[in-house]
Design an enzyme around this catalytic site. Structure first.
Site, short mmCIF file in Angstrom:
data_model
loop_
_atom_site.label_atom_id
_atom_site.label_comp_id
_atom_site.label_asym_id
_atom_site.label_seq_id
_atom_site.Cartn_x
_atom_site.Cartn_y
_atom_site.Cartn_z
CE LYS A 96 124.19 38.04 41.06
NZ LYS A 96 124.15 39.26 39.88
CE LYS A 152 126.09 23.63 29.87
NZ LYS A 152 125.05 24.06 30.46
CD GLU A 186 132.81 43.45 47.17
OE1 GLU A 186 131.56 43.76 47.14
OE2 GLU A 186 133.51 43.65 48.02
CG ASP A 209 119.80 39.87 41.56
OD1 ASP A 209 120.65 38.87 40.94
OD2 ASP A 209 119.58 40.94 41.65
CE LYS A 251 122.75 41.52 43.01
NZ LYS A 251 121.99 42.27 42.08
CB VAL A 267 132.12 38.51 33.04
CG1 VAL A 267 133.21 38.70 34.36
CG2 VAL A 267 130.76 39.02 33.50
N GLY A 284 119.08 44.15 26.84
CA GLY A 284 119.71 43.24 27.65
C GLY A 284 120.07 43.47 28.86
N GLY A 337 125.71 44.28 34.58
CA GLY A 337 126.48 44.56 33.39
C GLY A 337 127.84 43.69 33.56
#
Lengths: 398, 398
Positions: free
Chosen positions: A93, A35, A117, A189, A193, A11, A175, A290
């Site tokens: 999240k 890191k 968002e 997860d 949300k 990202v 993936g 993704g």
């Protein structure tokens, strides 16, 4: 705008690329905190630092974009940036769902905007729509498919006639699932949300521990055959709704008819449906997982900061609603193995019973609060799936 | 807020009901201006007037909601209200599309907000999303099914195996089409919406006369059979997109595969898909026709006025983009009847030809500008349908 970026995974790298290619958003990445300084990276070395303070204490950096995995470290970065009056964008999240009250208080105290968002259904602009367009008490319900990984798995199962384990292996190999996929599979997860949605939709802070998350990890061929025999597919649905002052919510797999709009939401796509005044519903669909999808949302947040946009949390200040699951009645399919494994007295009604040598199921009504507290819910031999409103019993559906 | 309402049809009556039942929006309808004072109405007579000035000149009325049919009369009301500094809500797409430059100038001059979410895809909050979330130049394309009437007709044709005339009669009998359905059938209505989208998506004023609208009125069984033989359905699509400084747009029926997301958008539902940075797309779906769907949007606009919300038209002030259709290349199916009826030299390529006694078709590429100016386009014996990107020729699709 000068951006300080934490994390440089896919990202972050996509963001770098777009910001250098787009003329519209005048924002530069000034520094990137990482890191592992020794990794090969497609960006000159002087951009990198391993010291968070090199970004947080740089008065020239006005926007911090946090894109790291670790929820605790992310909170330290985000809260540190807000304390220093910097605008913050995050897509974490897990961290946000657990720390919403503190993050809300920090925004009130510092006045610094905090946008996230990308933390909810990636590319779908759902938080912004709840904040801006559904900013009144006309909204009654928010629900949908909000987890890409499980939707990939469920799509594979129903479109390619394979079992759960094989579908999970596919998702991992491509993936779409982590090597430890439990956050997705066990519906943590989507629950995170949902907690974020609960605040922006109905103005209530709900700790994740209070919300039932029941995933797809116990899905067996028996359940899949049951679905197919009734012309149904299974989708993992997060749902919350308001009735007068009470707000309820949960995250459970649901049978939906093959013709239902959710059945057409495939693979990594997400869809969120809102119901509001006049009982009309709107659906927002887009990629929910993704790097590119998340990158979209992060970029839109950065773009909104050009106009000092911030969430107003209007519903929170408006109303005295509270979270309460005791009035929520679910119609569920409960597959189990032997008599006495599931407590009959937990149910309000049992409408169908099927009993065979090694598998049995009940279909009945149970209150959400009762289900959350049921001792048999933690039994790995029991699976629970909600029935959609279009469910009809075996006799009438044939 | 004190509302002055013009028109008291179904939307107006629904609005009355919701405003009297909802605690969240503190807005009262003070006066309702109607044309026919003698009709029986479910609201006390003292609310009604036939004199527009009784609302426009009432200093207590701060919001004017315009819900009448007549586009010219609507413009007089809306501009009169804006001139007097009142906020205005309207859903009159025809009036708005034709008068956008004047209405924009009036808003700039008076500072009064003018909201019209209900004018574009009824309940779908597309204008607000273009204004608020896609307020940057990362957006590249907006397209979708934006007309409910034709979508009802096309759904009937493909799901119930009936012809165009029978489907049209069904739509009329069920209140989905006017007795004179040409505004919908000939794609004027979706074109008006496209003109509104063009401004909010890309910041360009485009006069409706400049945009090609080609509807479904010439659809014959031959075309329907062609679609079915290729595993396609037909949808009426409005589309606009940006490439650098040029913006293009048109409204033409399109073949889409039976598995395409648009194929699942049925009956009076609309769906709009946006493409933006990272080439991800989002789809917004909801009811695009009907009183309740429009009422939803009008109510949301009224609600937004509580916070002095107004459209910023940010893209208009930002950029120097202009409307130009000459670079847009369409791949189209052109069904006609006899040799020479369609000008071959208008096409860049012709890839397929089918010739039989009374019907023939070509499949080929043509520039949008060329198509708009083609003399044969007005010939009722010629039908044009765009091919989706998933089209394959007869040989390869079998």
């Amino acid at each position: 705008m000068k951006i300080g970026l934490f994390g440089f995974g896919c990202v972050g790298q996509g963001l770098w690329k777009v910001l250098h290619e787009t003329k519209g958003i005048r924002a530069d990445i000034k520094r990137i905190c990482i890191k592992h300084p020794d990794k090969q990276r497609p960006v000159p070395a002087h951009f990198f630092t391993t010291d968070p303070a090199a970004i947080l204490d740089d008065p020239e950096v006005d926007v911090v974009v946090e894109l790291i995995d670790d929820a605790d470290a992310a909170f330290v970065i985000v809260s540190g940036a807000l304390e220093r009056g910097k605008a913050v964008v995050s897509a974490n999240k897990k961290m946000i769902a657990h720390r919403l009250p503190e993050l809300f208080a920090l925004q009130q105290k510092t006045g610094a905007p905090f946008l996230y968002e990308g933390a909810c259904c990636a590319s779908i602009p759902i938080i912004r729509n709840l904040e801006e367009y559904y900013d009144n008490d006309l909204l009654t319900s928010v629900e949908g498919i909000v987890n890409g990984t499980t939707n990939v798995i469920l799509s594979k199962i129903f479109e390619e006639n394979i079992g759960f384990q094989e579908a999970l292996a596919y998702a991992q190999a491509n993936g779409f699932a982590e090597s430890d996929p439990s956050l997705d599979i066990d519906a943590y997860d989507p629950k995170f949300k949902l907690c974020i949605l609960l605040l922006h939709a109905f103005g209530v802070f709900v700790a994740p521990e209070k919300v039932l998350n029941f995933g797809i990890g116990r899905l067996q061929d028996f359940d899949i055959h049951f679905a197919k025999s009734r012309g149904q597919v299974i989708k993992l649905i997060a749902r919350c709704y308001r009735e007068k002052d009470k707000v309820s919510g949960y995250c459970i797999p649901r049978f939906v008819s093959e013709n239902h709009r959710y059945a057409h939401v495939r693979n990594e796509y997400n869809a969120v449906t809102l119901e509001s005044a006049f009982s009309e519903h709107q659906t927002f669909a887009g990629k929910g997982a993704g790097d590119k999808a998340t990158g979209c949302a992060v970029l839109s947040d950065i773009s909104a900061l050009r106009y000092q946009y911030k969430y107003e949390y209007r519903k929170f200040s408006q109303n005295g609603t509270f979270f309460d699951t005791s009035d929520t009645i679910l119609k569920v399919y409960v597959r189990h193995q032997y008599e006495g494994q599931v407590e009959e007295s937990d149910f309000r009604t049992i409408e169908e019973r099927y009993i065979a040598a090694h598998s049995r199921y009940w279909i009945g009504e149970i209150s959400l609060a009762q289900l959350q507290n049921a001792r048999w819910l933690s039994d790995p031999g029991v699976n629970v799936i909600e029935l959609g409103t279009d469910y009809t019993d075996f006799a009438s559906s044939h």
